[in-house]
Design a protein around this motif. Structure first.
Motif, PDB file in Angstrom:
ATOM      1  N   PHE A  12     -12.387   3.256  12.000  1.00 39.34           N
ATOM      2  CA  PHE A  12     -11.371   2.675  11.115  1.00 39.34           C
ATOM      3  C   PHE A  12     -10.774   3.750  10.220  1.00 39.34           C
ATOM      4  O   PHE A  12      -9.616   3.690   9.834  1.00 39.34           O
ATOM      5  CB  PHE A  12     -11.945   1.538  10.274  1.00 39.34           C
ATOM      6  N   ASN A  47     -10.661   6.219   6.693  1.00 41.17           N
ATOM      7  CA  ASN A  47     -10.950   6.181   5.259  1.00 41.17           C
ATOM      8  C   ASN A  47     -10.352   4.944   4.602  1.00 41.17           C
ATOM      9  O   ASN A  47      -9.390   4.369   5.105  1.00 41.17           O
ATOM     10  CB  ASN A  47     -10.373   7.429   4.583  1.00 41.17           C
ATOM     11  N   THR A  98      -7.989   3.060   1.756  1.00 48.57           N
ATOM     12  CA  THR A  98      -6.675   3.401   1.197  1.00 48.57           C
ATOM     13  C   THR A  98      -6.803   3.529  -0.323  1.00 48.57           C
ATOM     14  O   THR A  98      -7.737   2.950  -0.886  1.00 48.57           O
ATOM     15  CB  THR A  98      -5.648   2.318   1.540  1.00 48.57           C
ATOM     16  N   PRO A  99      -5.922   4.238  -1.007  1.00 51.79           N
ATOM     17  CA  PRO A  99      -4.790   5.005  -0.488  1.00 51.79           C
ATOM     18  C   PRO A  99      -5.215   6.209   0.365  1.00 51.79           C
ATOM     19  O   PRO A  99      -6.134   6.935   0.004  1.00 51.79           O
ATOM     20  CB  PRO A  99      -4.077   5.490  -1.746  1.00 51.79           C
ATOM     21  N   ARG A 100      -4.491   6.366   1.478  1.00 57.40           N
ATOM     22  CA  ARG A 100      -4.727   7.479   2.390  1.00 57.40           C
ATOM     23  C   ARG A 100      -3.616   8.517   2.310  1.00 57.40           C
ATOM     24  O   ARG A 100      -3.670   9.535   3.002  1.00 57.40           O
ATOM     25  CB  ARG A 100      -4.760   6.951   3.827  1.00 57.40           C
ATOM     26  N   ILE A 101      -2.567   8.197   1.556  1.00 57.11           N
ATOM     27  CA  ILE A 101      -1.366   9.047   1.537  1.00 57.11           C
ATOM     28  C   ILE A 101      -0.958   9.373   0.102  1.00 57.11           C
ATOM     29  O   ILE A 101      -0.938   8.491  -0.750  1.00 57.11           O
ATOM     30  CB  ILE A 101      -0.171   8.300   2.198  1.00 57.11           C
ATOM     31  N   GLN A 151      -8.487   7.381  12.218  1.00 54.84           N
ATOM     32  CA  GLN A 151      -8.496   6.008  12.727  1.00 54.84           C
ATOM     33  C   GLN A 151      -8.057   6.022  14.187  1.00 54.84           C
ATOM     34  O   GLN A 151      -7.009   6.571  14.531  1.00 54.84           O
ATOM     35  CB  GLN A 151      -7.537   5.127  11.915  1.00 54.84           C
ATOM     36  N   GLU A 167       0.860  -1.186   0.000  1.00 53.24           N
ATOM     37  CA  GLU A 167       0.000   0.000   0.000  1.00 53.24           C
ATOM     38  C   GLU A 167       0.895   1.234   0.000  1.00 53.24           C
ATOM     39  O   GLU A 167       2.061   1.155   0.393  1.00 53.24           O
ATOM     40  CB  GLU A 167      -0.901  -0.007   1.241  1.00 53.24           C
ATOM     41  N   ARG A 168       0.349   2.361  -0.454  1.00 51.60           N
ATOM     42  CA  ARG A 168       1.059   3.625  -0.310  1.00 51.60           C
ATOM     43  C   ARG A 168       1.245   3.893   1.178  1.00 51.60           C
ATOM     44  O   ARG A 168       0.277   3.815   1.934  1.00 51.60           O
ATOM     45  CB  ARG A 168       0.240   4.768  -0.916  1.00 51.60           C
ATOM     46  N   MET A 169       2.468   4.221   1.578  1.00 51.49           N
ATOM     47  CA  MET A 169       2.750   4.425   2.990  1.00 51.49           C
ATOM     48  C   MET A 169       3.176   5.858   3.271  1.00 51.49           C
ATOM     49  O   MET A 169       3.762   6.511   2.403  1.00 51.49           O
ATOM     50  CB  MET A 169       3.864   3.485   3.447  1.00 51.49           C
ATOM     51  N   ASN A 197      -2.588  13.699   3.472  1.00 47.63           N
ATOM     52  CA  ASN A 197      -3.154  12.512   4.097  1.00 47.63           C
ATOM     53  C   ASN A 197      -4.656  12.625   4.237  1.00 47.63           C
ATOM     54  O   ASN A 197      -5.219  13.695   4.412  1.00 47.63           O
ATOM     55  CB  ASN A 197      -2.500  12.259   5.459  1.00 47.63           C
ATOM     56  N   ALA A 198      -5.279  11.455   4.117  1.00 44.82           N
ATOM     57  CA  ALA A 198      -6.711  11.349   4.385  1.00 44.82           C
ATOM     58  C   ALA A 198      -6.921  10.075   5.187  1.00 44.82           C
ATOM     59  O   ALA A 198      -7.547   9.125   4.746  1.00 44.82           O
ATOM     60  CB  ALA A 198      -7.498  11.319   3.087  1.00 44.82           C
ATOM     61  N   VAL A 199      -6.301  10.048   6.385  1.00 47.01           N
ATOM     62  CA  VAL A 199      -6.384   8.863   7.236  1.00 47.01           C
ATOM     63  C   VAL A 199      -7.809   8.728   7.775  1.00 47.01           C
ATOM     64  O   VAL A 199      -8.357   7.625   7.831  1.00 47.01           O
ATOM     65  CB  VAL A 199      -5.346   8.945   8.377  1.00 47.01           C
ATOM     66  N   GLY A 227      -1.353   5.385   7.731  1.00 45.10           N
ATOM     67  CA  GLY A 227      -1.641   5.626   6.319  1.00 45.10           C
ATOM     68  C   GLY A 227      -1.963   4.357   5.546  1.00 45.10           C
ATOM     69  O   GLY A 227      -2.545   4.429   4.475  1.00 45.10           O
ATOM     70  N   CYS A 228      -1.546   3.201   6.055  1.00 44.19           N
ATOM     71  CA  CYS A 228      -1.667   1.967   5.263  1.00 44.19           C
ATOM     72  C   CYS A 228      -2.496   0.904   5.961  1.00 44.19           C
ATOM     73  O   CYS A 228      -2.239  -0.282   5.812  1.00 44.19           O
ATOM     74  CB  CYS A 228      -0.271   1.425   4.957  1.00 44.19           C
ATOM     75  N   SER A 229      -3.497   1.336   6.740  1.00 44.17           N
ATOM     76  CA  SER A 229      -4.284   0.368   7.513  1.00 44.17           C
ATOM     77  C   SER A 229      -5.220  -0.451   6.638  1.00 44.17           C
ATOM     78  O   SER A 229      -5.739   0.039   5.645  1.00 44.17           O
ATOM     79  CB  SER A 229      -5.125   1.101   8.552  1.00 44.17           C
TER      80      SER A 229
END
Lengths: 245, 299
Positions: B53, B55, B57-60, B74, A206-208, B69-71, A217-219
């Motif tokens: 939880f 958003n 992914t991709p979150r970055i 979480q 995943e993008r990290m 970032n769009a984490v 960022g990669c959950s």
């Protein structure tokens, strides 16, 4: 054990279409298991680039990467003597204790490299190892000879049949194996997850942001709750992935 | 070191360096790499009433000089933060920690803060008002002075700990937001949260982030952050924590010269996990270089 370290490029050569092998010398003591990764800092880029470990010994690290964007294109221009800042020993690798006595390795494209160190360790442990490596076309193929040289019974598949067996890795699964270890693109991993009757471990990508568990960022969701690909992963148990249906 | 000491809303800090929420987890990942007690404090992962939880992914994504970032906040929810994260933190961090709180309704903010108020380890409550208000048509609390004031009052009602309101930069007049929080009883202001941004992949012709948009942080936002901190410091009397792209000892001093009492360091921790200690180690040397005796004299 996470280590921040500086390593020197000793080799950076093309080994297949868009595929490069980068050898670095320096402190590799953070790396404990095949399937772990390192995170490279590159000049002018804010985020580090996570690359899986292909092989290592006490003072040499081998990475195989594909040029897919700005970072990896920049990496392909690294010359011997260049010094890289890297975070090493990241993630949780493969667990060879789960393998049984005749495990199967499944690699897709640039997912093949971490299987090399894994094969070495499995063979060192006296296991009989088979591998199926899938690529798009003959020009993309790498790593098969190296695995064979370790004593791994290796089959190559290409989507267009230009080399090896025509089809996907799931079209060339051997009849019998005790456990599988997979690394590759998500569609391949999902196909493997569905096709393989045995238990197994799969390495995800995943993008990290950080690569060491700080940014979330990669959950991903797993059957045992949210997990970070960079920290609890990148290797997950087949049984933990909620891919049903 | 005496010359680095500052005071944040009545609580002394050994130095003004505070890793920002969302870039430092609950501290353990960093505690494996260095003694995090060297820090002034840190602001823990944004916590909500219920677990989230976040958003898909991709979150970055990356951008020149920073990241997006769009984490999506979480976190395990405030009860688990209290029952699991804080006891674990106690083993590695022995200073008051800054609790970062988010919510989607005024009531949720108050409930979360009321629970954290009972925790001895918590020194300050930092209230992130950049989230959408589910009762306000999705408009962010942080873009409407009246909503920001309402959250401030609700939180102040349930705690005796200092309340620091963390402002969003995505507004026309940042000083109006800061003044609304101050008038509603806030003990401090922290800013800036991330700036809204996005990237599109040329390959897929689609936004890189699954959430389409995200928050920009990193060195590229530093001048904007500095300008906003400067404006807010001249508009309110309460202490201000400056953040946004700080990545060097020089940046820390510049932010404090703009009027900040302390600073938060965010994206730099993700690029270099040792960023905060490296900045801390260099700070006295850079102070010497510019003839700065103590940080307090910059106020």
């Amino acid at each position: 054990m996470i280590r921040q370290t500086k390593m020197t490029v000793t080799e950076n050569i093309s080994i297949a279409r868009d595929i490069f092998r980068l050898r670095l010398s320096g402190d590799t003591s953070g790396i404990e298991r095949p399937g772990q990764f390192v995170n490279l800092q590159l000049e002018g880029l804010f985020l580090r680039r996570p690359i899986s470990v292909c092989d290592w010994d006490s003072d040499t690290l081998t990475l195989i990467y594909k040029t897919v964007g700005k970072g990896t294109n920049q990496m392909s221009g690294l010359r011997p003597g260049a010094v890289l800042d890297l975070l090493s020993g990241l993630g949780n690798g493969y667990d060879t204790g789960l393998s049984g006595d005749h495990p199967l390795l499944l690699g897709g494209g640039v997912g093949v490299p971490p299987l090399y160190a894994l094969a070495k360790q499995l063979i060192h442990e006296g296991k009989q190892v088979q591998a199926v490596l899938g690529f798009r076309t003959g020009a993309d193929v790498f790593g098969a000879k190296e695995l064979s040289a370790l004593g791994v019974e290796t089959t190559v598949t290409t989507e267009d049949g230009s080399l090896g067996q025509k089809g996907f890795v799931t079209d060339a699964l051997p009849k019998e194996y005790s456990f599988f270890f997979a690394c590759g693109p998500m569609p391949m991993l999902k196909a493997v997850w569905r096709a393989c009757p045995t238990s197994g471990q799969l390495s995800l990508e995943e993008r990290m942001g950080c690569g060491f568990g700080a940014c979330m960022g990669c959950s991903i969701q797993t059957l045992s709750g949210p997990k970070r690909i960079c920290r609890e992963g990148p290797v997950f148990r087949k049984e933990d992935l909620p891919w049903n249906g | 070191m005496e010359r680095l000491k500052v005071n944040l809303c009545g609580i002394p800090l050994d130095n003004p360096l505070i890793p920002a929420s969302g870039t430092f987890g609950f501290g353990y990942e960093f505690a494996e790499l260095y003694d995090i007690n060297q820090l002034g404090t840190f602001s823990f992962k944004g916590t909500t009433r219920e677990q989230r939880f976040g958003n898909p992914t991709p979150r970055i994504a990356e951008c020149p000089g920073g990241m997006i970032n769009a984490v999506g906040l979480q976190n395990p929810g405030v009860e688990k933060v209290i029952s699991e994260e804080l006891p674990r933190l106690k083993a590695v961090f022995h200073k008051p920690v800054m609790a970062n709180v988010s919510g989607f309704s005024v009531r949720e903010y108050a409930e979360t803060c009321a629970l954290l108020d009972r925790e001895e380890q918590v020194g300050w409550l930092e209230v992130n008002i950049s989230c959408p208000n589910v009762h306000g048509g999705g408009m962010s609390f942080g873009t409407d002075p009246a909503s920001a004031a309402e959250v401030t009052r609700a939180v102040k009602n349930v705690t005796t700990k200092p309340v620091i309101m963390k402002l969003s930069p995505n507004v026309t007049d940042i000083t109006a937001m800061a003044k609304a929080c101050e008038d509603a009883g806030a003990d401090g202001i922290s800013l800036i949260n991330t700036l809204q941004g996005m990237r599109i992949s040329l390959l897929t012709r689609k936004p890189i982030l699954a959430n389409t948009m995200g928050g920009v942080s990193g060195p590229c936002v530093f001048p904007i952050a500095l300008r906003m901190v400067y404006q807010v410091c001249r508009a309110v009397r309460i202490p201000v924590i400056g953040m946004g792209g700080i990545s060097s000892a020089e940046d820390v001093l510049e932010m404090m010269m703009a009027g900040a009492t302390a600073v938060e360091i965010g994206a730099a921790n993700l690029r270099d996990p040792l960023a905060c200690v490296r900045i801390l180690d260099r700070l006295p040397q850079v102070m010497d270089q510019y003839g700065i005796g103590t940080l307090k004299e910059l106020k």
